[in-house]
Design an enzyme around this catalytic site. Sequence first.
Site, PDB file in Angstrom:
ATOM      1  N   HIS A 115     -35.034  14.273  -2.756  1.00 26.43           N
ATOM      2  CA  HIS A 115     -35.200  13.140  -3.656  1.00 26.43           C
ATOM      3  C   HIS A 115     -34.164  12.049  -3.437  1.00 26.43           C
ATOM      4  O   HIS A 115     -34.376  10.903  -3.843  1.00 26.43           O
ATOM      5  CB  HIS A 115     -35.122  13.617  -5.114  1.00 26.43           C
ATOM      6  N   CYS A 116     -33.039  12.344  -2.811  1.00 24.72           N
ATOM      7  CA  CYS A 116     -31.930  11.381  -2.797  1.00 24.72           C
ATOM      8  C   CYS A 116     -31.739  10.633  -1.482  1.00 24.72           C
ATOM      9  O   CYS A 116     -31.867   9.415  -1.424  1.00 24.72           O
ATOM     10  CB  CYS A 116     -30.618  12.098  -3.167  1.00 24.72           C
TER      11      CYS A 116
END
Length: 438
Positions: free
Chosen positions: A273-274
């Site tokens: 996600h990052c």
Amino acid sequence: MKEELLEKIKKKEIVVGVVGLGYVGLPLAVEKAKAGFKTIGFDVQASKVDMVNQGHNYIGDVVDSDLADLVASGRLSATSDFSFIQEIDFIAICVPTPLDIHQEPDIRFVRDSAIAISRYLKAKTMVVLESTTYPGTTEELLKPILEEGSGLTCGQDFYLGFSPERVDPGNLIYKTKNTPKVVGACSEDGAEVISAMYRAVLDGEVFTVSSPAVAEMEKILENTYRNVNIGLINEIGRLCNEMGISVWEVIDAAKTKPYGFQPFYPGPGLGGHCIPLDPYYLTWKAREYDFHTTLIENSMVINDSQPEYCVERTMHILNRYKKAINGAKVLMLGVSYKNDIDDYRESPAIRVMKGLRKVGADVEYYDPWVPEFSNMYGQSAKSIEALTPEKIAEADLVIVTAGHHNVDYAMVQKYAKVIFDTKNVMAALKVRDNIEVL
């Protein structure tokens, strides 16, 4: 207000609310409850709420027995009813911050959560955003929504801050409990109280910065640093392949230097996600200041094209074996975005799969961690049930796209016609005549 909240923290009379019960929120809710604070989790997905209330864990970084015991004792519960916000003294917002189809920040989950919270926000409450976002979100987006919806004034009636999540799924050393925390708030008193709340729960050091914007930028820097360095090593890897040099051996040699070098490794692309997403938040915000993040954008171009590069390499490998990619049987090993986890968010392996199918390959995959997947881009597939010698032998090419440790790679090498190892998981195998490494 400050003294009253500090006293409530000391006596563990604070009621905690965690909005968003995913990879960040559920571990945080569990740690808050384990520390002795009554905790309520909020999520719009009824399935997650039901699982938490039944004591059924669905996040790898949470210990099953911890969750079950906390729910049974009444210290942790979950709900989709945001009216319970009026019972909460400390609210952590841990919702997704994806990109939209134009690769721009999609902050609707943060906005919608803030609107829902504002309707029931009471005085003397701490609100903390943990979702990764662009610098300015807390003060420019959350603060006006919370003040307008509640009629309260930030800094006077409630405290607002930002404390970036630092979750690394599958990390066996650093978890939510022992990872250092950064806190930035809209006032000095708010920073002091919010930091005190985290210190009452976590073992890791809590580092306070001067504003939410500093904390927001700090988080972006963490992940952009990794994005840029991975982009560098992916580009070096491509050059090494052209020159007939093993990039893996080059890295092993370079990391013998005890200072000034940190090893990063090539792969089929970036996932999770990052790291693949956060630089986009920064470059988007930078355009507001007529500033172009050239180095960052170049690394993003390299990393974003890595799945396509792996498809191209696959075609060249098959060509050397006199096999066209169109109609070739390809068996992929792993679709999660990193080894030994079930998280396939933004997985480069899935992009490799899409690319292979686009050029006509007949693709199957095996992943003991991800028996099936369905993502936000409309892609879905199911893993073959077992990795057998027969299944390996019938593939024209096996491509390793996630380095899971519970796969018998020696058996794969023995029966495969040819292997493209993008993770170098077969480095220890002595028989290598059918192995090509990224």
